[in-house]
Design an enzyme around this catalytic site. Sequence first.
Site, PDB file in Angstrom:
ATOM      1  N   GLU A  46       0.833  -1.208   0.000  1.00 38.30           N
ATOM      2  CA  GLU A  46       0.000   0.000   0.000  1.00 38.30           C
ATOM      3  C   GLU A  46       0.870   1.262   0.000  1.00 38.30           C
ATOM      4  O   GLU A  46       2.099   1.194   0.134  1.00 38.30           O
ATOM      5  CB  GLU A  46      -0.932  -0.042   1.227  1.00 38.30           C
ATOM      6  CG  GLU A  46      -1.853  -1.252   1.157  1.00 38.30           C
ATOM      7  CD  GLU A  46      -2.862  -1.324   2.283  1.00 38.30           C
ATOM      8  OE1 GLU A  46      -2.704  -0.624   3.303  1.00 38.30           O
ATOM      9  OE2 GLU A  46      -3.831  -2.100   2.126  1.00 38.30           O
ATOM     10  N   GLU A  57      -1.626 -10.311  -5.903  1.00 39.91           N
ATOM     11  CA  GLU A  57      -1.623 -11.141  -7.116  1.00 39.91           C
ATOM     12  C   GLU A  57      -0.730 -10.519  -8.186  1.00 39.91           C
ATOM     13  O   GLU A  57       0.059 -11.200  -8.843  1.00 39.91           O
ATOM     14  CB  GLU A  57      -3.045 -11.272  -7.680  1.00 39.91           C
ATOM     15  CG  GLU A  57      -4.030 -11.978  -6.761  1.00 39.91           C
ATOM     16  CD  GLU A  57      -4.735 -11.031  -5.789  1.00 39.91           C
ATOM     17  OE1 GLU A  57      -4.125 -10.023  -5.371  1.00 39.91           O
ATOM     18  OE2 GLU A  57      -5.882 -11.325  -5.436  1.00 39.91           O
ATOM     19  N   CYS A  88      -9.483  -9.325  -7.285  1.00 39.16           N
ATOM     20  CA  CYS A  88     -10.171  -8.185  -7.905  1.00 39.16           C
ATOM     21  C   CYS A  88     -10.106  -8.291  -9.426  1.00 39.16           C
ATOM     22  O   CYS A  88      -9.298  -9.043  -9.989  1.00 39.16           O
ATOM     23  CB  CYS A  88      -9.570  -6.859  -7.418  1.00 39.16           C
ATOM     24  SG  CYS A  88      -8.021  -6.398  -8.221  1.00 39.16           S
ATOM     25  N   CYS A  91      -6.688  -7.656 -11.205  1.00 38.29           N
ATOM     26  CA  CYS A  91      -5.740  -8.780 -11.091  1.00 38.29           C
ATOM     27  C   CYS A  91      -6.152  -9.945 -11.988  1.00 38.29           C
ATOM     28  O   CYS A  91      -5.296 -10.628 -12.554  1.00 38.29           O
ATOM     29  CB  CYS A  91      -5.623  -9.226  -9.640  1.00 38.29           C
ATOM     30  SG  CYS A  91      -4.712  -8.031  -8.648  1.00 38.29           S
TER      31      CYS A  91
HETATM   32  N1  THU Z   1      -6.004  -6.620  -2.255  1.00 39.98           N
HETATM   33  C1  THU Z   1      -5.204  -7.570  -2.808  1.00 39.98           C
HETATM   34  O1  THU Z   1      -4.007  -7.631  -2.508  1.00 39.98           O
HETATM   35  N2  THU Z   1      -5.768  -8.437  -3.690  1.00 39.98           N
HETATM   36  C2  THU Z   1      -7.074  -8.425  -4.084  1.00 39.98           C
HETATM   37  O2  THU Z   1      -7.473  -9.203  -4.939  1.00 39.98           O
HETATM   38  C3  THU Z   1      -8.003  -7.447  -3.498  1.00 39.98           C
HETATM   39  C4  THU Z   1      -7.424  -6.480  -2.536  1.00 39.98           C
HETATM   40  C5  THU Z   1      -5.409  -5.670  -1.309  1.00 39.98           C
HETATM   41  C6  THU Z   1      -5.356  -4.247  -1.789  1.00 39.98           C
HETATM   42  C7  THU Z   1      -5.359  -3.482  -0.480  1.00 39.98           C
HETATM   43  O3  THU Z   1      -4.040  -3.356  -0.012  1.00 39.98           O
HETATM   44  C8  THU Z   1      -6.122  -4.371   0.480  1.00 39.98           C
HETATM   45  O4  THU Z   1      -6.171  -5.657  -0.118  1.00 39.98           O
HETATM   46  C9  THU Z   1      -7.537  -3.904   0.764  1.00 39.98           C
HETATM   47  O5  THU Z   1      -8.243  -3.694  -0.406  1.00 39.98           O
END
Ligand code: THU
Length: 128
Positions: A46, A57, A88, A91
């Site tokens: 982040e 991913e 998501c 990804c």
């Molecule tokens: N996140 C992922 O790493 N992969 C996903 O498929 C969905 C969300 C992360 C992004 C963010 O840092 C946190 O999860 C909350 O959305």
Amino acid sequence: MNIDTKQLLSAAEAVSHAAYAPYSKFSVGAAVLADDGRVFTGVNVENASYGLTICAERSAVFAAVAAGATRLVAVAIYTPTPKPASPCGACRQVLAEFAENMQVLLGCQGDEIAEYTLDELLPEQFKL
Ligand code: THU
């Protein structure tokens, strides 16, 4: 290729502890399996400028590509949730770039494991 589901899921869970998620506190780990048997892992990273965040991913896919692995056969994703959580949309599209129809394994804090193919999660993929 014979996929060791448990091994890939445990690699995803292990790496999730390295996630950099001080804002969401939602640590995700991903492990991709290449067609040559190599495994690459990634975590969500982040940023104080939230929109710059990268998902676990995509981190794993980019690590694989940097090592010359561009044919991926499976991905395992670990989320700190009671039930398996799906990747998501962004990804899914990035995974599709490097896969024919990969297996998608989802692990979580609970015992439940979910298994899909990427075609199920992202039908009619955009490919050139
Ligand atoms: N996140 C992922 O790493 N992969 C996903 O498929 C969905 C969300 C992360 C992004 C963010 O840092 C946190 O999860 C909350 O959305």
